[in-house]
Design a protein around this motif. Structure first.
Motif, PDB file in Angstrom:
ATOM      1  N   UNK A 186      24.403 -17.431 -11.187  1.00  0.00           N
ATOM      2  CA  UNK A 186      25.694 -16.962 -11.713  1.00  0.00           C
ATOM      3  C   UNK A 186      26.266 -15.856 -10.841  1.00  0.00           C
ATOM      4  N   UNK A 187      25.388 -14.954 -10.376  1.00  0.00           N
ATOM      5  CA  UNK A 187      25.850 -13.861  -9.512  1.00  0.00           C
ATOM      6  C   UNK A 187      26.400 -14.405  -8.197  1.00  0.00           C
ATOM      7  N   UNK A 188      25.721 -15.393  -7.609  1.00  0.00           N
ATOM      8  CA  UNK A 188      26.209 -15.994  -6.364  1.00  0.00           C
ATOM      9  C   UNK A 188      27.552 -16.677  -6.568  1.00  0.00           C
ATOM     10  N   UNK A 189      27.706 -17.417  -7.685  1.00  0.00           N
ATOM     11  CA  UNK A 189      28.993 -18.070  -7.972  1.00  0.00           C
ATOM     12  C   UNK A 189      30.102 -17.049  -8.160  1.00  0.00           C
TER      13      UNK A 189
ATOM     14  N   UNK B 169       5.829 -15.907 -17.751  1.00  0.00           N
ATOM     15  CA  UNK B 169       6.330 -15.869 -16.374  1.00  0.00           C
ATOM     16  C   UNK B 169       7.264 -17.037 -16.035  1.00  0.00           C
ATOM     17  N   UNK B 170       6.984 -18.297 -16.397  1.00  0.00           N
ATOM     18  CA  UNK B 170       7.912 -19.385 -16.054  1.00  0.00           C
ATOM     19  C   UNK B 170       9.292 -19.206 -16.706  1.00  0.00           C
ATOM     20  N   UNK B 171       9.315 -18.768 -17.977  1.00  0.00           N
ATOM     21  CA  UNK B 171      10.589 -18.568 -18.652  1.00  0.00           C
ATOM     22  C   UNK B 171      11.390 -17.428 -18.010  1.00  0.00           C
ATOM     23  N   UNK B 172      10.723 -16.364 -17.634  1.00  0.00           N
ATOM     24  CA  UNK B 172      11.395 -15.238 -16.977  1.00  0.00           C
ATOM     25  C   UNK B 172      11.914 -15.655 -15.601  1.00  0.00           C
ATOM     26  N   UNK B 173      11.107 -16.437 -14.875  1.00  0.00           N
ATOM     27  CA  UNK B 173      11.528 -16.911 -13.549  1.00  0.00           C
ATOM     28  C   UNK B 173      12.772 -17.790 -13.683  1.00  0.00           C
ATOM     29  N   UNK B 174      12.811 -18.668 -14.705  1.00  0.00           N
ATOM     30  CA  UNK B 174      13.986 -19.521 -14.947  1.00  0.00           C
ATOM     31  C   UNK B 174      15.210 -18.670 -15.261  1.00  0.00           C
ATOM     32  N   UNK B 175      15.047 -17.657 -16.100  1.00  0.00           N
ATOM     33  CA  UNK B 175      16.153 -16.776 -16.462  1.00  0.00           C
ATOM     34  C   UNK B 175      16.664 -16.014 -15.243  1.00  0.00           C
ATOM     35  N   UNK B 176      15.751 -15.497 -14.431  1.00  0.00           N
ATOM     36  CA  UNK B 176      16.146 -14.771 -13.223  1.00  0.00           C
ATOM     37  C   UNK B 176      16.875 -15.718 -12.265  1.00  0.00           C
ATOM     38  N   UNK B 177      16.411 -16.945 -12.149  1.00  0.00           N
ATOM     39  CA  UNK B 177      17.074 -17.925 -11.272  1.00  0.00           C
ATOM     40  C   UNK B 177      18.488 -18.233 -11.732  1.00  0.00           C
TER      41      UNK B 177
END
Length: 164
Positions: free
Chosen positions: A38-41, A25-33
């Protein structure tokens, strides 16, 4: 944008904890973040590009307006100059037709007008005038009035000899 409340975020977190597991879960949360960042930029870059293109279009419209205004002013000035030159030419023709063979204009009673006096330069002694700035101001400001060699300048500012 999609409205996420606290209850919806808690539900999504619980489902992710069950499906993915607590180890990943922490690694997936980091990837999603990072993906969301990137999407916002990317969206911000697209917005900036759209704004730049809109501003460019506005500037081009303003440029075309200025060019049309300048051409209108040029056309009006050109027409006024042409009208003035035509009036001047007409007046010149009228004056030149009134001249007799000697080149001097005759008056109604037949007398000839005296010639215009020649220009005489005024007798000003401009070479004697040195400058518009007073000498006392130059001395106070430290402006050099006379050229001085380097050796003379060193001798002038050399401290007096020491007495033994």
């Amino acid at each position: 944008m999609i409205d996420f409340g606290f209850d919806k975020i808690a539900l999504i977190g619980a489902v992710a904890l069950i499906v993915i597991g607590p180890e990943k879960l922490p690694r997936v949360a980091r990837t999603v973040g990072t993906l969301l960042g990137k999407a916002r930029r990317y969206v911000a870059d697209v917005k900036a590009e759209v704004n730049r293109s809109i501003e460019l279009e506005e500037l081009q419209k303003m440029k075309s307006q200025f060019e049309t205004a300048a051409s209108d002013v040029e056309a009006s000035v050109r027409s006024e100059v042409n009208a003035a030159s035509a009036a001047f030419g007409k007046g010149y023709e009228e004056l030149s037709s009134g001249l007799d063979g000697t080149g001097l204009a005759g008056s109604a009673d037949g007398s000839i007008a005296p010639p215009a006096p020649q220009y005489k330069r005024p007798n000003k002694k401009w070479r004697l005038k040195r400058s518009a700035v007073p000498r006392w101001y130059k001395q106070r400001a430290g402006v050099r009035a006379h050229a001085q060699s380097g050796a003379a300048r060193v001798a002038r500012f050399r401290p007096p000899a020491m007495k033994r």
